[in-house]
Design an enzyme around this catalytic site. Structure first.
Site, PDB file in Angstrom:
ATOM      1  CG  HIS A   1      -1.750   1.250   1.295  1.00 25.45           C
ATOM      2  ND1 HIS A   1      -2.811   1.463   0.446  1.00 25.45           N
ATOM      3  CD2 HIS A   1      -1.659   2.348   2.062  1.00 25.45           C
ATOM      4  CE1 HIS A   1      -3.333   2.643   0.718  1.00 25.45           C
ATOM      5  NE2 HIS A   1      -2.652   3.195   1.695  1.00 25.45           N
ATOM      6  N   GLY A   2       1.422   1.578  -1.168  1.00 25.89           N
ATOM      7  CA  GLY A   2       2.298   2.736  -1.287  1.00 25.89           C
ATOM      8  C   GLY A   2       3.755   2.387  -1.066  1.00 25.89           C
ATOM      9  CB  ALA A   3       6.731   4.316  -1.801  1.00 20.05           C
ATOM     10  N   GLY A   4       5.787   3.864   1.371  1.00 20.05           N
ATOM     11  CA  GLY A   4       6.234   3.992   2.752  1.00 20.05           C
ATOM     12  C   GLY A   4       6.908   5.330   3.007  1.00 20.05           C
TER      13      GLY A   4
END
Length: 153
Positions: free
Chosen positions: A77-80
């Site tokens: 869920h996204g790159a962080g």
């Protein structure tokens, strides 16, 4: 409480992340169920729509899951984050729009500090995250989406 804002647009997909769910064995003769806990990840079963968001200033991706069991049928869920909310909001931290990556970013927020805490400079670049997941056969890219407006509560 209902939202006072109306929109002519219909919700296409609402994807949960940070969840636990029971998954049954693919073997029809097996009654085994197992808990899958996803932290910072979302389900990516075969053919399942997946949204991997970028930051306010980066592309987001509409993907389709490939059901890769090596990754528990999941996608990120996204790159962080690369910088903590505290680091961005502490006294003395830069509030410069350019340094934060906020130049040209349209964001509506109820609290101005959220705009700073969630600035593009807070996140890792998304493209390498997408590339690794496609290469690992977790997901396929369906569309790359450009941010138009961001709402941060």
């Amino acid at each position: 409480m209902t939202c006072p804002i109306t929109s002519p647009y219909q919700k296409v997909r609402d994807i949960v992340y940070n969840l636990s769910s029971i998954q049954k064995s693919k073997n029809p003769k097996s009654k085994i169920e197992k808990w899958v806990i996803r932290k910072g990840a979302c389900p990516a079963h075969t053919g399942q729509p997946v949204i991997i968001p970028g930051s306010m200033g980066a592309y987001s991706y509409l993907m389709v899951g490939k059901g890769n069991p090596a990754f528990c049928n999941s996608a990120s869920h996204g790159a962080g984050r690369i910088r903590s909310r505290f680091d961005l909001s502490r006294k003395g931290a830069s509030q410069n729009e350019t340094e934060l990556g906020l130049t040209g970013v349209d964001c509506i927020t109820l609290r101005e500090e959220r705009r700073i805490e969630e600035a593009p400079a807070a996140y890792k670049p998304i493209q390498s995250v997408i590339d690794v997941q496609v290469e690992a056969e977790m997901v396929d890219v369906v569309a790359r989406l450009s941010p138009v407006l961001t709402f941060k509560a």
